[in-house]
Design a protein around this motif. Structure first.
Motif, PDB file in Angstrom:
ATOM      1  N   LEU A 113      -1.588 -33.946  25.677  1.00  6.48           N
ATOM      2  CA  LEU A 113      -1.103 -34.692  26.931  1.00  6.48           C
ATOM      3  C   LEU A 113       0.049 -35.235  27.073  1.00  6.48           C
ATOM      4  O   LEU A 113       0.331 -36.557  26.988  1.00  6.48           O
ATOM      5  CB  LEU A 113      -2.351 -35.975  27.274  1.00  6.48           C
ATOM      6  N   LYS A 114       1.171 -34.534  26.856  1.00  7.73           N
ATOM      7  CA  LYS A 114       2.443 -35.023  26.967  1.00  7.73           C
ATOM      8  C   LYS A 114       3.337 -33.804  27.382  1.00  7.73           C
ATOM      9  O   LYS A 114       3.094 -32.671  27.570  1.00  7.73           O
ATOM     10  CB  LYS A 114       3.063 -35.292  25.743  1.00  7.73           C
ATOM     11  N   THR A 115       4.616 -34.367  27.864  1.00 10.47           N
ATOM     12  CA  THR A 115       5.522 -33.360  28.513  1.00 10.47           C
ATOM     13  C   THR A 115       6.039 -32.217  27.518  1.00 10.47           C
ATOM     14  O   THR A 115       6.101 -32.608  26.269  1.00 10.47           O
ATOM     15  CB  THR A 115       6.697 -34.075  29.036  1.00 10.47           C
ATOM     16  N   PRO A 116       6.022 -30.993  28.096  1.00 10.20           N
ATOM     17  CA  PRO A 116       6.261 -30.112  27.143  1.00 10.20           C
ATOM     18  C   PRO A 116       7.911 -29.720  27.255  1.00 10.20           C
ATOM     19  O   PRO A 116       8.334 -28.751  26.395  1.00 10.20           O
ATOM     20  CB  PRO A 116       5.711 -28.664  27.612  1.00 10.20           C
ATOM     21  N   LEU A 117       8.824 -30.449  27.977  1.00  8.16           N
ATOM     22  CA  LEU A 117       9.994 -30.262  28.141  1.00  8.16           C
ATOM     23  C   LEU A 117      10.946 -30.618  26.849  1.00  8.16           C
ATOM     24  O   LEU A 117      10.385 -31.488  25.933  1.00  8.16           O
ATOM     25  CB  LEU A 117      10.511 -30.922  29.448  1.00  8.16           C
ATOM     26  N   THR A 118      11.963 -30.183  27.031  1.00 10.79           N
ATOM     27  CA  THR A 118      13.018 -30.569  25.821  1.00 10.79           C
ATOM     28  C   THR A 118      14.228 -31.039  26.262  1.00 10.79           C
ATOM     29  O   THR A 118      14.587 -30.982  27.361  1.00 10.79           O
ATOM     30  CB  THR A 118      13.183 -29.385  25.054  1.00 10.79           C
ATOM     31  N   THR A 119      14.971 -31.746  25.400  1.00 10.73           N
ATOM     32  CA  THR A 119      16.186 -32.530  25.807  1.00 10.73           C
ATOM     33  C   THR A 119      17.278 -31.273  25.699  1.00 10.73           C
ATOM     34  O   THR A 119      17.175 -30.084  25.194  1.00 10.73           O
ATOM     35  CB  THR A 119      16.793 -33.402  24.800  1.00 10.73           C
ATOM     36  N   ALA A 120      18.542 -31.869  26.118  1.00  8.18           N
ATOM     37  CA  ALA A 120      19.649 -30.642  26.137  1.00  8.18           C
ATOM     38  C   ALA A 120      19.646 -30.159  24.783  1.00  8.18           C
ATOM     39  O   ALA A 120      20.311 -28.811  24.717  1.00  8.18           O
ATOM     40  CB  ALA A 120      20.952 -31.478  26.680  1.00  8.18           C
ATOM     41  N   SER A 121      19.539 -30.999  23.636  1.00  8.26           N
ATOM     42  CA  SER A 121      19.788 -30.450  22.309  1.00  8.26           C
ATOM     43  C   SER A 121      18.724 -29.493  21.973  1.00  8.26           C
ATOM     44  O   SER A 121      18.854 -29.011  20.836  1.00  8.26           O
ATOM     45  CB  SER A 121      20.151 -31.579  21.455  1.00  8.26           C
ATOM     46  N   GLY A 122      17.484 -29.544  22.611  1.00  9.45           N
ATOM     47  CA  GLY A 122      16.318 -28.604  22.361  1.00  9.45           C
ATOM     48  C   GLY A 122      15.329 -29.637  21.714  1.00  9.45           C
ATOM     49  O   GLY A 122      14.403 -28.674  21.137  1.00  9.45           O
ATOM     50  N   LYS A 123      15.421 -30.592  21.360  1.00  8.16           N
ATOM     51  CA  LYS A 123      14.387 -31.395  20.745  1.00  8.16           C
ATOM     52  C   LYS A 123      13.301 -31.878  21.693  1.00  8.16           C
ATOM     53  O   LYS A 123      13.676 -32.075  22.883  1.00  8.16           O
ATOM     54  CB  LYS A 123      15.002 -32.593  19.848  1.00  8.16           C
ATOM     55  N   PRO A 124      12.191 -32.121  21.319  1.00 11.28           N
ATOM     56  CA  PRO A 124      11.258 -32.424  22.212  1.00 11.28           C
ATOM     57  C   PRO A 124      11.550 -33.839  23.113  1.00 11.28           C
ATOM     58  O   PRO A 124      12.191 -34.667  22.723  1.00 11.28           O
ATOM     59  CB  PRO A 124       9.944 -32.962  21.648  1.00 11.28           C
ATOM     60  N   LYS A 125      11.306 -33.577  24.591  1.00 10.90           N
ATOM     61  CA  LYS A 125      11.760 -34.831  25.413  1.00 10.90           C
ATOM     62  C   LYS A 125      10.775 -36.216  24.909  1.00 10.90           C
ATOM     63  O   LYS A 125      11.316 -37.177  24.880  1.00 10.90           O
ATOM     64  CB  LYS A 125      11.462 -34.296  26.933  1.00 10.90           C
ATOM     65  N   ASP A 126       9.538 -35.841  24.565  1.00 12.36           N
ATOM     66  CA  ASP A 126       8.702 -36.944  24.059  1.00 12.36           C
ATOM     67  C   ASP A 126       8.513 -36.919  22.445  1.00 12.36           C
ATOM     68  O   ASP A 126       7.748 -36.038  22.140  1.00 12.36           O
ATOM     69  CB  ASP A 126       7.486 -36.877  25.010  1.00 12.36           C
ATOM     70  N   GLN A 127       9.341 -37.558  22.017  1.00 10.70           N
ATOM     71  CA  GLN A 127       9.140 -37.705  20.390  1.00 10.70           C
ATOM     72  C   GLN A 127       8.250 -38.893  19.651  1.00 10.70           C
ATOM     73  O   GLN A 127       8.143 -39.245  18.752  1.00 10.70           O
ATOM     74  CB  GLN A 127      10.507 -37.629  19.891  1.00 10.70           C
ATOM     75  N   PHE A 128       7.759 -39.538  20.761  1.00 13.37           N
ATOM     76  CA  PHE A 128       7.239 -41.024  20.592  1.00 13.37           C
ATOM     77  C   PHE A 128       5.831 -40.936  21.039  1.00 13.37           C
ATOM     78  O   PHE A 128       5.331 -42.026  21.452  1.00 13.37           O
ATOM     79  CB  PHE A 128       8.115 -41.868  21.146  1.00 13.37           C
ATOM     80  N   HIS A 129       4.696 -39.894  20.962  1.00 12.09           N
ATOM     81  CA  HIS A 129       3.459 -40.048  21.375  1.00 12.09           C
ATOM     82  C   HIS A 129       2.819 -39.990  20.204  1.00 12.09           C
ATOM     83  O   HIS A 129       2.689 -39.442  19.300  1.00 12.09           O
ATOM     84  CB  HIS A 129       3.239 -38.414  21.989  1.00 12.09           C
ATOM     85  N   PHE A 130       2.123 -41.302  19.983  1.00 16.49           N
ATOM     86  CA  PHE A 130       1.234 -41.542  18.606  1.00 16.49           C
ATOM     87  C   PHE A 130       0.104 -42.596  18.749  1.00 16.49           C
ATOM     88  O   PHE A 130      -0.109 -42.954  19.900  1.00 16.49           O
ATOM     89  CB  PHE A 130       2.338 -41.902  17.548  1.00 16.49           C
ATOM     90  N   THR A 131      -0.617 -42.625  17.920  1.00 10.22           N
ATOM     91  CA  THR A 131      -1.693 -43.322  17.640  1.00 10.22           C
ATOM     92  C   THR A 131      -1.792 -44.080  16.468  1.00 10.22           C
ATOM     93  O   THR A 131      -1.364 -43.897  15.501  1.00 10.22           O
ATOM     94  CB  THR A 131      -2.954 -42.969  17.862  1.00 10.22           C
ATOM     95  N   TYR A 132      -2.506 -45.461  16.519  1.00 12.37           N
ATOM     96  CA  TYR A 132      -3.192 -45.703  15.362  1.00 12.37           C
ATOM     97  C   TYR A 132      -4.765 -46.245  15.519  1.00 12.37           C
ATOM     98  O   TYR A 132      -5.154 -46.425  16.567  1.00 12.37           O
ATOM     99  CB  TYR A 132      -2.542 -47.466  15.188  1.00 12.37           C
ATOM    100  N   ASP A 133      -5.303 -46.298  14.494  1.00 14.38           N
ATOM    101  CA  ASP A 133      -6.733 -46.763  14.497  1.00 14.38           C
ATOM    102  C   ASP A 133      -6.406 -48.267  14.952  1.00 14.38           C
ATOM    103  O   ASP A 133      -5.772 -49.028  14.252  1.00 14.38           O
ATOM    104  CB  ASP A 133      -7.584 -46.488  13.348  1.00 14.38           C
ATOM    105  N   THR A 134      -7.437 -48.832  15.875  1.00 14.11           N
ATOM    106  CA  THR A 134      -7.050 -50.181  16.260  1.00 14.11           C
ATOM    107  C   THR A 134      -7.159 -51.042  15.358  1.00 14.11           C
ATOM    108  O   THR A 134      -6.047 -52.073  15.319  1.00 14.11           O
ATOM    109  CB  THR A 134      -8.384 -50.635  17.389  1.00 14.11           C
TER     110      THR A 134
END
Length: 508
Positions: A113-134
């Motif tokens: 559930l995150k954007t599939p788009l990439t930046t101008a350099s080709g890396k994922p637009k969203d590199q910061f989608h993560f979880t922790y167990d609480t």
């Protein structure tokens, strides 16, 4: 993705072994358990509101209601639709991708559930989608305890064969300095395992990433030494000194100040004030600010430092404004979303309202790397938005103009990008990082002390200051660059939790 323990990884290239005590304890003020991520919005796009689905769990805690994995996945779909910065990109995903039944666990569904788009350099637009167990997140963000030795290790080559690990800097008054470990020392073995080619990663991790007090044995080769020595060091809770090496440089650069700033934690506020006062008393007319190891932290502290650099040159401008998606999911006013250049203390470690000193500079020279992230990048962007010239020397920064409010549901804390920071002229599109001019791209030089005018990055910065142009350093020292980093010293450089790479935002 679900974040593994910090001790898992030898795949990135700079490892902090100092502990995150200050920042970890203070992040709780941003909602360590995640409840600050609540959005007042109801459902949209035919979805129920996330509030109507929250804490209905397949394995409920005492405070939860009985639910199912399907309910947990439905909560995530609604929460993303309400608050994710790029929720429209998610709406545009294929029906198969959005079909929750295609995923075994809520974590798997969240990862999709995150954007599939990439930046101008080709890396994922969203590199910061993560979880922790609480429970892990709460312990990390609230306990304020982390174990280490007081040295930070750069993996100049991160993988076998022939890993290379070199100490980047040390914290004063720690086991590292007691054992005379200094910048430039190479780690040869860890508890008997060869760092260069060893396959016993468990032993390497246990020694490099201690989770409790205990002794570990290292073979090291000090900078310039022909032989190795063996030291046994006891891991302990480490108090970080985020501001170091505040000084004026020797002639012919006696009017240039230098300051190493490693972390925007609460104690940094008082240390930055003291450092700026020292440089102001010395009458410096230029500043080299070394942010190459600074992953971020409190945005308010970044604003304070930017004001202390620029002073009157920041007048009439704001430092950063937070932009949410077009639904304004947290119902904040423009004033609540705006952080001014703070001219008085914010109460982290100096009294609230205390007048801050300023160098009143119209330009600053900033040393950067791929580890310069988030709140550190905000210093660059905020000053540029106010018209202050920011000269970059080093490597491309990490590229994180974004942030989030952690959200707990069913014993997992989710982190999804919910806002973007922009400067006074509305710029915040640096997902590919800030890159120095081509001639100013310079690798880290572990053969010289930080603050030594002969160190590669500082040497080039001083040349730029004196001549108006970057020229190559006197020499590219042996062992500084690996083949994979010889062209541009970019790429991820610090093995650390994602929360160490943030702008910790307190709504105004």
């Amino acid at each position: 993705m679900s974040l593994p323990p910090l001790a898992h990884s030898l795949s990135r290239t700079l490892i902090r072994l100092t502990g995150a005590a200050g920042c970890a304890a203070l992040l709780a003020s941003c909602g360590g358990g995640g409840d600050s991520g609540s959005s007042p919005l109801g459902g949209g796009n035919g979805l129920p509101s996330s509030a109507s689905l929250a804490q209905q769990c397949a394995v409920p805690r005492s405070t939860d209601s009985q639910g199912s994995l399907a309910t947990e996945k439905a909560f995530l779909r609604s929460w993303i639709d309400e608050s994710y910065l790029w929720y429209l990109d998610v709406r545009g995903l294929s029906a198969t991708t959005l079909d929750a039944t295609m995923y075994a666990t809520p974590l798997d569904y969240f990862a999709a559930l995150k954007t599939p788009l990439t930046t101008a350099s080709g890396k994922p637009k969203d590199q910061f989608h993560f979880t922790y167990d609480t429970p892990t997140w709460i312990a990390l963000s609230q306990s304020g305890v982390a174990f280490g030795y007081g040295f930070q290790l750069a993996l100049v080559k991160a993988t076998t064969p022939d890993r290379v690990g070199i100490v980047a800097f040390t914290e004063p008054g720690t086991p590292a300095t007691t054992n005379s470990i200094a910048r430039g020392a190479a780690i040869v073995t860890v508890d008997g395992v060869d760092l260069a080619n060893g396959t016993d990663v468990a032993t390497l991790n246990a020694g490099l990433f201690p989770t409790a007090a205990g002794a570990h044995t290292f073979t090291i080769r000090d900078l310039g030494a022909a032989t190795t020595r063996t030291v046994t060091i006891t891991a302990q809770a480490i108090t970080e000194t985020p501001v170091q090496n505040v000084m004026t440089l020797p002639a012919p650069n006696a009017s240039v100040g230098y300051m190493l700033f490693n972390d925007h934690i609460a104690t940094a506020e008082a240390q930055l004030v003291a450092g700026i006062n020292t440089l102001k008393a010395a009458g410096v007319t230029d500043l080299v600010l070394d942010l190459r190891y600074n992953g971020g932290g409190f945005l308010d502290i970044a604003s304070e430092l930017a004001y202390m650099i620029g002073g009157s040159h920041t007048s009439g401008a704001f430092f950063e404004r937070v932009n949410y998606n077009d639904r304004n999911p947290f119902n904040q006013t423009l004033a609540q979303r705006t952080t001014d250049f703070h001219s008085t203390g914010e109460g982290f470690s100096v009294p609230t309202g205390q007048t801050l000193p300023t160098l009143n500079l119209s330009r600053v020279f900033v040393l950067t790397s791929a580890d310069t992230c988030s709140a550190s990048e905000a210093i660059v962007n905020g000053l540029r938005g106010a018209g202050v010239t920011v000269n970059l020397i080093g490597g491309t920064t990490c590229g994180k103009p974004y942030g989030f409010f952690p959200k707990d549901n069913c014993n997992t804390t989710y982190f999804a990008i919910q806002f973007q920071g922009v400067n006074n002229v509305g710029f915040g599109d640096y997902a590919d990082g800030f890159t120095p001019a081509a001639a100013c791209v310079v690798a880290d030089d572990f053969t010289h002390a930080l603050g030594d005018p002969a160190e590669n990055q500082l040497e080039v910065a001083l040349g730029l200051r004196n001549t108006g142009a970057c020229t190559p350093p006197t020499s590219v020292r042996a062992g500084v660059l690996s083949a994979s980093r010889s062209a541009t010293p970019t790429g991820p450089v610090l093995v650390r939790s994602p929360f160490r790479e943030n702008r910790i935002y307190r709504p105004q």
